[in-house]
Write a protein that holds these residues in place. Structure first.
Motif, PDB file in Angstrom:
ATOM      1  N   SER A  42      31.660 -78.025 -39.282  1.00  0.00           N
ATOM      2  CA  SER A  42      32.251 -78.169 -40.620  1.00  0.00           C
ATOM      3  C   SER A  42      31.386 -77.522 -41.699  1.00  0.00           C
ATOM      4  CB  SER A  42      32.429 -79.652 -40.954  1.00  0.00           C
ATOM      5  OG  SER A  42      31.166 -80.300 -41.010  1.00  0.00           O
ATOM      6  N   HIS A  43      30.091 -77.327 -41.435  1.00  0.00           N
ATOM      7  CA  HIS A  43      29.160 -76.780 -42.427  1.00  0.00           C
ATOM      8  C   HIS A  43      29.237 -75.241 -42.405  1.00  0.00           C
ATOM      9  CE1 HIS A  43      27.767 -80.871 -41.897  1.00  0.00           C
ATOM     10  NE2 HIS A  43      26.889 -80.740 -42.868  1.00  0.00           N
ATOM     11  N   SER A  98      32.903 -75.218 -47.007  1.00  0.00           N
ATOM     12  CA  SER A  98      32.521 -76.260 -46.059  1.00  0.00           C
ATOM     13  C   SER A  98      33.471 -77.433 -46.220  1.00  0.00           C
ATOM     14  CB  SER A  98      31.084 -76.729 -46.304  1.00  0.00           C
ATOM     15  OG  SER A  98      30.149 -75.726 -45.960  1.00  0.00           O
ATOM     16  N   LYS A 110      31.576 -88.628 -39.872  1.00  0.00           N
ATOM     17  CA  LYS A 110      30.267 -88.245 -39.342  1.00  0.00           C
ATOM     18  C   LYS A 110      30.275 -88.123 -37.821  1.00  0.00           C
ATOM     19  CE  LYS A 110      25.340 -89.349 -39.668  1.00  0.00           C
ATOM     20  NZ  LYS A 110      24.323 -90.248 -40.261  1.00  0.00           N
ATOM     21  N   ASP A 149      31.766 -84.901 -36.880  1.00  0.00           N
ATOM     22  CA  ASP A 149      30.857 -83.811 -37.194  1.00  0.00           C
ATOM     23  C   ASP A 149      29.790 -83.663 -36.101  1.00  0.00           C
ATOM     24  OD1 ASP A 149      30.412 -81.760 -38.981  1.00  0.00           O
ATOM     25  OD2 ASP A 149      28.916 -82.862 -40.118  1.00  0.00           O
ATOM     26  N   TYR A 208      39.637 -75.787 -38.476  1.00  0.00           N
ATOM     27  CA  TYR A 208      38.383 -75.422 -39.129  1.00  0.00           C
ATOM     28  C   TYR A 208      38.431 -73.975 -39.619  1.00  0.00           C
ATOM     29  CZ  TYR A 208      35.796 -79.586 -37.514  1.00  0.00           C
ATOM     30  OH  TYR A 208      35.327 -80.860 -37.312  1.00  0.00           O
ATOM     31  N   THR A 263      34.515 -81.586 -45.077  1.00  0.00           N
ATOM     32  CA  THR A 263      33.903 -82.838 -44.639  1.00  0.00           C
ATOM     33  C   THR A 263      34.844 -83.549 -43.679  1.00  0.00           C
ATOM     34  OG1 THR A 263      34.750 -83.991 -46.605  1.00  0.00           O
ATOM     35  CG2 THR A 263      32.510 -83.115 -46.715  1.00  0.00           C
ATOM     36  N   VAL A 264      34.277 -84.092 -42.627  1.00  0.00           N
ATOM     37  CA  VAL A 264      35.002 -84.867 -41.630  1.00  0.00           C
ATOM     38  C   VAL A 264      34.173 -86.114 -41.360  1.00  0.00           C
ATOM     39  CG1 VAL A 264      36.108 -82.849 -40.567  1.00  0.00           C
ATOM     40  CG2 VAL A 264      33.863 -83.599 -39.742  1.00  0.00           C
ATOM     41  N   HIS A 269      31.369 -82.255 -32.956  1.00  0.00           N
ATOM     42  CA  HIS A 269      31.761 -80.853 -33.148  1.00  0.00           C
ATOM     43  C   HIS A 269      30.576 -79.974 -33.541  1.00  0.00           C
ATOM     44  CE1 HIS A 269      36.317 -81.791 -33.834  1.00  0.00           C
ATOM     45  NE2 HIS A 269      35.962 -81.865 -32.577  1.00  0.00           N
ATOM     46  N   HIS A 321      28.457 -79.963 -35.951  1.00  0.00           N
ATOM     47  CA  HIS A 321      28.359 -79.623 -37.369  1.00  0.00           C
ATOM     48  C   HIS A 321      29.078 -78.312 -37.730  1.00  0.00           C
ATOM     49  CE1 HIS A 321      24.591 -82.276 -37.248  1.00  0.00           C
ATOM     50  NE2 HIS A 321      25.479 -82.918 -37.967  1.00  0.00           N
ATOM     51  N   SER A 379      22.919 -75.353 -35.961  1.00  0.00           N
ATOM     52  CA  SER A 379      23.702 -76.185 -36.884  1.00  0.00           C
ATOM     53  C   SER A 379      23.131 -77.596 -36.998  1.00  0.00           C
ATOM     54  CB  SER A 379      25.161 -76.250 -36.412  1.00  0.00           C
ATOM     55  OG  SER A 379      25.241 -76.834 -35.124  1.00  0.00           O
TER      56      SER A 379
END
Length: 372
Positions: free
Chosen positions: A266-267, A251, A256, A259, A229, A253-254, A262, A264, A279
């Motif tokens: 990824s955002h 950002s 859902k 996400d 990440y 995407t992985v 983790h 979120h 998050s």
């Protein structure tokens, strides 16, 4: 993209469209943390107390590594004050969450909150930023590293993801140690060494073989997940004169379910816009960014971002491009010509500007070729 705006500019325009509860701490995130702590304790006990087949130990190590990483993501959120805001409780919970990654809360807030977030992708002030040609030319070590052929260097760079967060944490301890007041230095050292003392104590209790599966392999797995990440957060973006999250952050995407597990993480652009927001609400923030600034927002699948990192160097040229010093290959960055679906380079030697010769000389010096 040259018209930069600070993160407060975006936040001020977007905040009226977000619910008030989005700006409040979300204590329910601690239930997820409690579940991961339970998994960690159960996994370590299973490896330590039972004589399991190595395959089972390996599977438990992977689960432990995933849990270590997820706790780190939660610790990151806690230490931004988005879960609880009472300072002593925030630091205590953050220390517990970061325990497997052996990073103390006081150092993390100095390194990440007060430095990285305030000076994101600033060449000199961001401790996580990668070097420019100018910095490369001044460092013998970096100049030596960049003499290594690009494919070999890319291989070792990706292999090092399994240890890089741990090594960078140690580097940050030395980097920021003298910035702390005398009375706080002992606290920083205590917070750094105490987790390591417990893990080394576990080694003494269970022996090398069980410790390998109970801590060392999980730590390598956690490093790999966390750094996958972190490596994509900014390393494809340009260095910028203004802390503009839509220019300097990416950002990814992985799936859902990943996400959610983790928290979120990824955002990342959303996080740099609202670092004091849980998050939990970042998917909503993403929706509004795409509506308001669709042409400025950078997002791509994690796999594609990692592939782009593999194919591009990590030295900045003119701040908004990347360069392979040994060969003089110049690549774009996000918002500055980089197409992740078709990564191509241009030759530095084809430039016709009056200062091209000077730049070529600087490139050769940085690559250690000035006398060749």
């Amino acid at each position: 993209m040259n018209d930069f705006h600070p993160f407060g500019w975006y936040a001020a325009k977007m905040a009226p469209h977000l619910p008030k509860k989005a700006f409040q701490p979300v204590k329910s995130r601690l239930f997820g943390g409690l579940a991961y702590v339970g998994l960690v304790i159960a996994g370590i006990l299973a490896v330590s107390l039972f004589h399991l087949h190595p395959v089972w130990n390996l599977l438990i190590s992977v689960v432990l590594g995933f849990s270590f990483a997820a706790l780190g993501f939660l610790g990151h959120e806690i230490l931004h004050g988005t879960v609880v805001r009472t300072p002593w409780l925030r630091d205590l919970l953050g220390a517990i969450a970061f325990w497997p990654l052996c990073t103390g809360p006081k150092l993390w807030r100095k390194w990440h909150n007060a430095s990285h977030h305030v000076h994101t992708q600033h060449e000199e002030k961001d401790p996580d930023a990668w070097p420019s040609m100018e910095k490369l030319a001044k460092s013998r070590l970096l100049s030596w590293v960049y003499r290594i052929p690009f494919p070999i260097r890319a291989f070792f760079s990706f292999s090092s993801l399994s240890v890089m967060f741990t090594l960078h944490s140690v580097r940050m301890l030395f980097y920021f140690f003298h910035d702390f007041r005398w009375k706080n230095r002992a606290v920083v050292l205590f917070q750094f060494f105490l987790p390591w003392a417990t893990w080394l104590g576990l080694l003494w209790l269970v022996g090398w073989e069980k410790w390998l599966f109970a801590f060392l392999l999980p730590l390598l797995v956690a490093n790999t997940i966390v750094m996958s990440y972190i490596a994509t957060n900014h390393r494809l973006n340009p260095l910028v004169p203004v802390n503009d999250p839509l220019a300097n952050s990416l950002s990814v995407t992985v799936p859902k379910w990943v996400d959610i597990l983790h928290f979120h993480f990824s955002h990342h652009t959303e996080h740099h816009l609202f670092p004091a927001m849980s998050s939990k609400y970042y998917p909503l923030v993403k929706k509004h960014i795409k509506q308001m600034w669709p042409d400025r927002y950078h997002e791509m699948p994690m796999g594609k971002a990692l592939a782009a990192l593999w194919k591009t160097p990590r030295v900045y040229y003119e701040h908004n491009e990347l360069i392979e010093p040994k060969q003089g290959h110049v690549y774009g960055t996000l918002g500055n010509g980089l197409n992740p679906d078709r990564i191509v380079h241009r030759e530095l030697e084809t430039e016709k500007q009056p200062r091209a010769a000077k730049k070529r000389a600087k490139t050769k010096k940085a690559a250690g070729q000035e006398n060749l």
